[in-house]
Design a protein around this motif. Structure first.
Motif, PDB file in Angstrom:
ATOM      1  N   ARG A 647     -12.652  10.773  24.213  1.00  0.00           N
ATOM      2  CA  ARG A 647     -13.333  11.191  25.303  1.00  0.00           C
ATOM      3  C   ARG A 647     -13.421   9.721  25.935  1.00  0.00           C
ATOM      4  O   ARG A 647     -14.041   9.071  25.339  1.00  0.00           O
ATOM      5  CB  ARG A 647     -14.315  11.927  24.943  1.00  0.00           C
ATOM      6  CG  ARG A 647     -14.019  13.007  24.269  1.00  0.00           C
ATOM      7  CD  ARG A 647     -15.367  13.997  24.079  1.00  0.00           C
ATOM      8  NE  ARG A 647     -16.506  13.300  23.580  1.00  0.00           N
ATOM      9  CZ  ARG A 647     -16.622  13.049  22.174  1.00  0.00           C
ATOM     10  NH1 ARG A 647     -15.686  13.818  21.498  1.00  0.00           N
ATOM     11  NH2 ARG A 647     -17.632  12.550  21.501  1.00  0.00           N
ATOM     12  N   PHE A 648     -13.427   9.703  27.380  1.00  0.00           N
ATOM     13  CA  PHE A 648     -13.769   8.714  28.191  1.00  0.00           C
ATOM     14  C   PHE A 648     -14.026   8.887  29.514  1.00  0.00           C
ATOM     15  O   PHE A 648     -13.796   9.823  30.268  1.00  0.00           O
ATOM     16  CB  PHE A 648     -12.480   7.475  28.031  1.00  0.00           C
ATOM     17  CG  PHE A 648     -11.382   8.153  28.243  1.00  0.00           C
ATOM     18  CD1 PHE A 648     -10.701   7.805  29.847  1.00  0.00           C
ATOM     19  CD2 PHE A 648     -10.537   8.430  27.405  1.00  0.00           C
ATOM     20  CE1 PHE A 648      -9.542   8.273  30.134  1.00  0.00           C
ATOM     21  CE2 PHE A 648      -8.998   8.853  27.811  1.00  0.00           C
ATOM     22  CZ  PHE A 648      -8.665   8.700  29.175  1.00  0.00           C
ATOM     23  N   ARG A 649     -14.837   8.120  30.324  1.00  0.00           N
ATOM     24  CA  ARG A 649     -15.344   8.308  31.787  1.00  0.00           C
ATOM     25  C   ARG A 649     -14.037   7.953  32.468  1.00  0.00           C
ATOM     26  O   ARG A 649     -13.336   7.126  32.425  1.00  0.00           O
ATOM     27  CB  ARG A 649     -16.378   7.519  31.709  1.00  0.00           C
ATOM     28  CG  ARG A 649     -17.697   7.677  30.913  1.00  0.00           C
ATOM     29  CD  ARG A 649     -18.511   8.954  31.229  1.00  0.00           C
ATOM     30  NE  ARG A 649     -18.976   8.990  32.782  1.00  0.00           N
ATOM     31  CZ  ARG A 649     -18.951  10.220  33.319  1.00  0.00           C
ATOM     32  NH1 ARG A 649     -19.103  11.396  32.734  1.00  0.00           N
ATOM     33  NH2 ARG A 649     -19.452  10.244  34.596  1.00  0.00           N
ATOM     34  N   GLY A 653     -16.313  12.168  35.844  1.00  0.00           N
ATOM     35  CA  GLY A 653     -16.268  12.934  35.035  1.00  0.00           C
ATOM     36  C   GLY A 653     -15.910  12.555  33.429  1.00  0.00           C
ATOM     37  O   GLY A 653     -15.718  11.206  33.381  1.00  0.00           O
ATOM     38  N   GLN A 654     -15.490  13.369  32.655  1.00  0.00           N
ATOM     39  CA  GLN A 654     -14.868  12.857  31.499  1.00  0.00           C
ATOM     40  C   GLN A 654     -13.474  13.615  31.186  1.00  0.00           C
ATOM     41  O   GLN A 654     -12.951  14.718  31.595  1.00  0.00           O
ATOM     42  CB  GLN A 654     -15.859  13.981  30.588  1.00  0.00           C
ATOM     43  CG  GLN A 654     -15.512  13.577  28.891  1.00  0.00           C
ATOM     44  CD  GLN A 654     -16.389  14.289  27.967  1.00  0.00           C
ATOM     45  OE1 GLN A 654     -17.311  13.542  27.507  1.00  0.00           O
ATOM     46  NE2 GLN A 654     -16.033  15.153  27.540  1.00  0.00           N
ATOM     47  N   TYR A 692      -9.723  17.410  31.856  1.00  0.00           N
ATOM     48  CA  TYR A 692     -10.721  16.610  32.552  1.00  0.00           C
ATOM     49  C   TYR A 692     -11.747  17.841  33.130  1.00  0.00           C
ATOM     50  O   TYR A 692     -11.664  18.926  33.704  1.00  0.00           O
ATOM     51  CB  TYR A 692     -10.118  16.244  33.947  1.00  0.00           C
ATOM     52  CG  TYR A 692     -10.904  15.788  34.910  1.00  0.00           C
ATOM     53  CD1 TYR A 692     -11.683  14.565  34.822  1.00  0.00           C
ATOM     54  CD2 TYR A 692     -11.242  16.296  36.190  1.00  0.00           C
ATOM     55  CE1 TYR A 692     -12.649  14.251  35.735  1.00  0.00           C
ATOM     56  CE2 TYR A 692     -12.022  15.985  37.435  1.00  0.00           C
ATOM     57  CZ  TYR A 692     -12.566  14.703  37.050  1.00  0.00           C
ATOM     58  OH  TYR A 692     -13.510  14.305  37.772  1.00  0.00           O
ATOM     59  N   ASP A 695     -18.502  15.813  36.141  1.00  0.00           N
ATOM     60  CA  ASP A 695     -19.908  15.652  35.798  1.00  0.00           C
ATOM     61  C   ASP A 695     -20.759  16.947  36.535  1.00  0.00           C
ATOM     62  O   ASP A 695     -20.595  17.025  37.597  1.00  0.00           O
ATOM     63  CB  ASP A 695     -20.638  14.526  36.204  1.00  0.00           C
ATOM     64  CG  ASP A 695     -20.267  13.182  35.295  1.00  0.00           C
ATOM     65  OD1 ASP A 695     -19.530  13.537  34.234  1.00  0.00           O
ATOM     66  OD2 ASP A 695     -20.190  12.294  35.982  1.00  0.00           O
TER      67      ASP A 695
END
Length: 739
Positions: A647-649, A653-654, A692, A695
């Motif tokens: 998981r990464f920004r 969002g993520q 995806y 946020d």
């Protein structure tokens, strides 16, 4: 192997002691609660070789039916063939999916045994988890759990309002949709509804010169309604009703010559070809024109689960009534000579009903003794008609028909298991189950000139048999804590799969208005086959280490496996019949490694390693040729799986990216009645996913590719040369929304 196990135990125990403990870390492995031993426990503290996939993990991986599971599990094959789900665990399997056959692994839906393999490969939707138990589970799960258990567990209603919906699309015309709604009606009552729809076009290419569509397609709709009622402070009642309809195509086969040369000489050899060539059915029958194939299935079930806390113990009831209806038309590739095949059309209709009831009592509390005991009853009744056309060239009439029914199977059992803590670190377990099974069937083999039977021109042979068997299965085990998060365990257990019967009759018997004269009778040792039995010796270790960021589960096992039930088509009294017989014995031993490593708070590995040696010790399929030393079906020596999710920004969002790969050594699929063993070479497959979620958003988007390399292999091959291939590369995009 003993040296390896002892080394792993020493390393894990010392790693646990050396690692400083930290709680609440984002990188810690989340605990999974399971019911593998029919009571609630943490998977990491359950002394059983098992794999668990949560509903969230299944959804992320795009696993939406049982046959998709095996890519993630050690020593497990779940193959969705046209005649039903074929479950193979540690080389223990079954081929007879007819109404008289029984699987070697128990398939459960919310704890209810599902008898028919054709009724098992249905859509996953709104699941809590899937538990796959490897090794015999006869004490707590009963007959036909010789290989193990697959238990699909749906989400129960909860006391909060929630809803979710999902839509997706992909190649091969794939369309998917699902939805869930949970409503707390009052403090005592909550209801939950879930629906799912899955459809895609055929993976096969029709080069037979007809306009018909072929199989390996999908078109199913499923729904489930459940309600949970709290009855005072000490009891609860959970009611479930589910219904599924499937409208697909049974023509999901290609000739075995799409993959092999040398079949006619009795020595199949794999040859190279493109995936498109493998998936093309170019067989043009010399004797008939194929019809449009179809398969229509409807299944429904209503069940109840009652739990009543009596203080010192909890009394539980679990029961269900299920119906299954199936109508189909299939076009067969029907090899009648080494280098010559006919086209055969088969009509099928079947109606099945099953009822199961279990009453169980289990102790409560934290004392040194925990125990459970219960009674179980199961009954299945079915009526089926198989009709074959186009066999005149082999001396049969235009219609060769098998009307059978009722076929009745009953099972009654009493069971109990107890675990006693000898010390804070040492626990011993003993359990036993006594099962009584009886089966009966009446029907006929009809040689007809037209679709309807005419006594003036047609004749019938009686198929009538019954068999009563009983068996006590048991389990003895112990487990010992090496450290707070590490324990070792060992067990000796037994498994039992009921016996049965083939087509034919004993001299002097009668039924459906037909007698069985000596000239038409079948010897008892040909008509009946005996129970399959297995004794397992198993030892393992389960550990959490590196501040609860890594897990390691290791199991070693050794089986004594006797009276294997092997099935295929043989010529009996001048006509082809589906025959099951007891083989001699087999040896099964191996090692399984499974675990998770949360490398960072954002990245996680999961891995498995399976080593397996499963072969016949004594078996002569035709009474002449020995298969001793030959591998059991679907039993590769080595299988490795490796997955990584991160998981990464990104973009406010993520992103969640994942990849999973499975590498298998070669294995075989045998057809004993034809003395054929088909080699499947080693191969590696991989899947990838990307998700995806912005946020603060309620929606998320997921993309998934399965079988990136577009590599396919046979998943089933029958006595006539009909081969079911695995799925090609598929791609899907899915939108999820939570309310």
């Amino acid at each position: 192997m003993a040296v390896s196990i002892s080394g792993i135990v020493w390393t894990a125990a010392n790693a646990q002691v050396a690692a400083p403990r930290q709680s609440g870390s984002e990188a810690e492995i989340a605990e999974i609660v399971v019911t593998a031993q029919r009571t609630v426990s943490n998977e990491s503290r359950t002394p059983v070789a098992m794999s668990v996939m949560s509903g969230e993990r299944l959804h992320d991986a795009g696993i939406d039916r049982p046959s998709d599971l095996s890519a993630r599990l050690p020593n497990v094959h779940l193959d969705g063939a046209a005649d039903g789900l074929k479950i193979t665990i540690r080389g223990v399997s079954n081929a007879d999916t007819t109404e008289k056959g029984d699987p070697s692994a128990a398939f459960m839906l919310d704890g209810i045994y599902i008898a028919r393999p054709q009724n098992q490969n249905l859509s996953f939707h709104d699941l809590a988890r899937v538990e796959v138990l490897r090794g015999p589970q006869g004490t707590l799960y009963g007959r036909n759990a010789t290989a193990g258990v697959v238990n699909v567990i749906s989400n129960a209603p909860v006391r909060k309002r929630e809803a979710a919906a999902s839509v997706g699309a992909g190649n091969f015309g794939s369309r998917k949709a699902s939805a869930m709604l949970n409503v707390p009606v009052s403090d005592a009552l909550a209801v939950r509804a879930a629906v799912a729809y899955n459809k895609h076009d055929s993976y096969l290419v029709n080069a037979q010169g007809t306009p018909h569509t072929l199989g390996l397609d999908r078109d199913d709709r499923s729904a489930r309604l459940s309600a949970k009622l709290a009855i005072g402070r000490s009891a609860s009642l959970l009611l479930r009703h589910d219904r599924s309809t499937v409208h697909d195509n049974n023509d999901s086969i290609v000739p075995d010559t799409n993959f092999y040369t040398g079949v006619a000489s009795g020595s199949p050899q794999w040859y190279g070809a493109s995936t498109g060539q493998r998936l093309t059915n170019a067989f043009v029958p010399p004797n008939t024109v194929p019809a449009q194939g179809y398969s229509d299935k409807t299944t429904s079930g209503t069940g109840a689960e009652l739990a009543w806390n009596l203080g010192a113990a909890t009394l539980s009831y679990l029961g269900a009534h299920r119906n299954y209806e199936h109508g189909a038309l299939a076009n067969f590739y029907y090899r009648v000579a080494p280098a010559f095949a006919l086209g055969v059309r088969q009509d099928f209709s079947g109606d099945y009903e099953q009822d199961s009831h279990e009453l169980r009592i289990a102790t409560n509390g934290s004392g040194p003794l925990s125990a459970q005991a219960g009674l179980y009853y199961f009954r299945e009744e079915s009526s089926v008609v198989y009709g074959f056309h186009d066999l005149e060239l082999v001396g049969l009439p235009p219609y060769y028909v098998f009307p059978h029914g009722p076929t009745v199977a009953r099972s009654r059992a009493a069971f109990g298991q107890a675990t006693y803590s000898m010390s804070p670190q040492l626990r011993v377990t003993a359990g036993a189950r006594h099962t009584k099974d009886d089966k009966s069937r009446v029907g006929s083999t009809n040689f007809q000139q037209a679709q309807a039977f005419n006594p003036a021109t047609d004749f019938r042979l009686l198929n009538a048999a019954s068999l009563d068997t009983h068996k006590t299965t048991w389990r003895l085990g112990a487990d010992y804590d090496l450290a707070p998060a590490t324990f070792v365990y060992g067990a000796v257990s037994t498994g039992y799969k009921a016996g049965g019967f083939n087509d034919g009759c004993l001299a002097g018997s009668s039924g459906v208005g037909i007698g069985c004269p000596a000239a038409a009778a079948v010897p008892a040792n040909t008509l009946l086959y005996q129970p399959e039995q297995l004794r397992s010796y198993e030892a393992g270790i389960k550990t959490r280490f590196w501040r609860n960021r890594a897990s390691l589960n290791v199991t070693a096992f050794d089986y004594d496996y006797t009276n294997l039930q092997l099935s295929g088509v043989a010529i009996v009294q001048g006509a082809p019949r589906y025959v099951t017989a007891n083989a001699g014995s087999a040896s099964v031993k191996g090692l399984e490694v499974e675990g998770v490593v949360n490398a960072t708070a954002a990245g996680s590995f999961n891995y498995t390693l399976a080593l397996l040696d499963a072969h016949y010790v004594s078996y002569t399929p035709d009474g002449v040729h020995s298969w001793a030393g030959n591998k059991l079906d679907r039993a590769p020596r080595t299988v490795v799986t490796l997955g990584y999710q991160h998981r990464f920004r990104a973009a406010g969002g993520q992103l969640k990216a994942g990849v999973a790969a499975r590498s298998s050594s070669s294995y075989t699929i045998g057809v004993p009645s034809q003395l054929l063993q088909y080699p499947i070479p080693s191969r590696t497959t991989a899947d990838a996913s990307l998700g995806y979620r912005p946020d603060g958003a309620r929606w998320s988007l997921h993309a998934l590719v399965k079988n990136i390399g577009d590599k396919i292999a046979p998943i089933a091959i029958d006595s006539f040369g009909m081969l079911v291939p695995s799925d090609p590369r598929t791609m899907d995009v899915r939108l999820d929304y939570r309310f």
